[in-house]
Enzyme design. Sequence first.
Site, mmCIF file in Angstrom:
data_model
loop_
_atom_site.group_PDB
_atom_site.id
_atom_site.type_symbol
_atom_site.label_atom_id
_atom_site.label_comp_id
_atom_site.label_asym_id
_atom_site.label_seq_id
_atom_site.Cartn_x
_atom_site.Cartn_y
_atom_site.Cartn_z
ATOM 1 N N ASN A 167 0.834 -1.196 0.000
ATOM 2 C CA ASN A 167 0.000 0.000 0.000
ATOM 3 C C ASN A 167 0.876 1.256 0.000
ATOM 4 O O ASN A 167 2.070 1.200 0.274
ATOM 5 C CB ASN A 167 -0.900 -0.030 1.239
ATOM 6 C CG ASN A 167 -2.268 0.541 0.955
ATOM 7 O OD1 ASN A 167 -2.376 1.579 0.307
ATOM 8 N ND2 ASN A 167 -3.301 -0.115 1.426
ATOM 9 N N CYS A 168 0.236 2.382 -0.294
ATOM 10 C CA CYS A 168 0.911 3.684 -0.357
ATOM 11 C C CYS A 168 1.735 3.938 0.900
ATOM 12 O O CYS A 168 1.226 3.704 1.985
ATOM 13 C CB CYS A 168 -0.135 4.788 -0.500
ATOM 14 S SG CYS A 168 0.493 6.443 -0.253
ATOM 15 N N PRO A 169 2.942 4.435 0.853
ATOM 16 C CA PRO A 169 3.682 4.830 -0.351
ATOM 17 C C PRO A 169 4.699 3.793 -0.810
ATOM 18 O O PRO A 169 5.625 4.106 -1.540
ATOM 19 C CB PRO A 169 4.421 6.078 0.140
ATOM 20 C CG PRO A 169 4.796 5.727 1.559
ATOM 21 C CD PRO A 169 3.685 4.826 2.069
ATOM 22 N N LEU A 170 4.525 2.515 -0.354
ATOM 23 C CA LEU A 170 5.572 1.523 -0.608
ATOM 24 C C LEU A 170 5.875 1.242 -2.078
ATOM 25 O O LEU A 170 7.045 1.106 -2.439
ATOM 26 C CB LEU A 170 5.243 0.215 0.135
ATOM 27 C CG LEU A 170 5.452 0.291 1.663
ATOM 28 C CD1 LEU A 170 4.981 -0.991 2.329
ATOM 29 C CD2 LEU A 170 6.919 0.529 2.013
ATOM 30 N N ASP A 221 -2.290 -1.618 -5.656
ATOM 31 C CA ASP A 221 -2.812 -0.404 -5.025
ATOM 32 C C ASP A 221 -3.385 0.523 -6.102
ATOM 33 O O ASP A 221 -2.647 1.025 -6.942
ATOM 34 C CB ASP A 221 -1.664 0.281 -4.264
ATOM 35 C CG ASP A 221 -2.043 1.688 -3.801
ATOM 36 O OD1 ASP A 221 -3.249 1.972 -3.703
ATOM 37 O OD2 ASP A 221 -1.126 2.481 -3.547
#
Lengths: 74, 159
Positions: free
Chosen positions: A12-15, A39
Amino acid sequence: MADQELDARGLNCPLPILRAKKVLNGMNSGQTLHIIATDPGSVKDFEAFAKQTGNELLESAEADGEFSFVLKKG
Amino acid sequence: MTDKKLAIIATKGTLDWAYPPFILSSTAAALGYETQVFFTFYGLQLLKKKMNLKVSALGNPGMPMPMGMDKWFPVLGTALPGMESMMTFMMKKKMKAKGIASVEELRDICLESEVKLIGCQMTVDLFDLRRDDLIDGIDYVGAGSFLSFAGDADICLYI
């Protein structure tokens, strides 16, 4: 075929952006990176990433709930 | 490449409030921003080597609770012993299931990507914090020093 692959599925953000940046750091200018993510936010995020970092977004596609991007290192 | 600058003031020391500064600064660094985060008051908890961050439903009516608990659980019930630990446990479990990075992971990425993490010296004195308990590579400065960076920043956030 891209020069490098990144599987960002389930992240998920920001990965997805952070992992992509890490891989890009180890690549040469002109090489391509293929990223797969799940995502939905990553679509706009990779557009913005490309715009701000000078890496070119060659491809952005969706199929079966997965998002696929190709970035060319600037 | 961008030559933008991001300055963040992190003032909160709970699990939920730990995310905005670390998400934004790590992402900004990936976008090429020069980034500094100034940790003051409870924000200094985010610089501890061993972070023991919790989330609380107490005084937070906007927090969704699992299994519809927010519908029938009395507000004062959120003050019961063990509630904080339970809420924290459930939140961490949910985050893991949704592929959300841990605070530790985001902080490591910040350090790797040369985000400058700054401790407020006044707060260190105020709470008798030991520098040994905080992670290495931190500069301890005051408001004047941070403002010299923030004054030139394109974005400045107080979190």
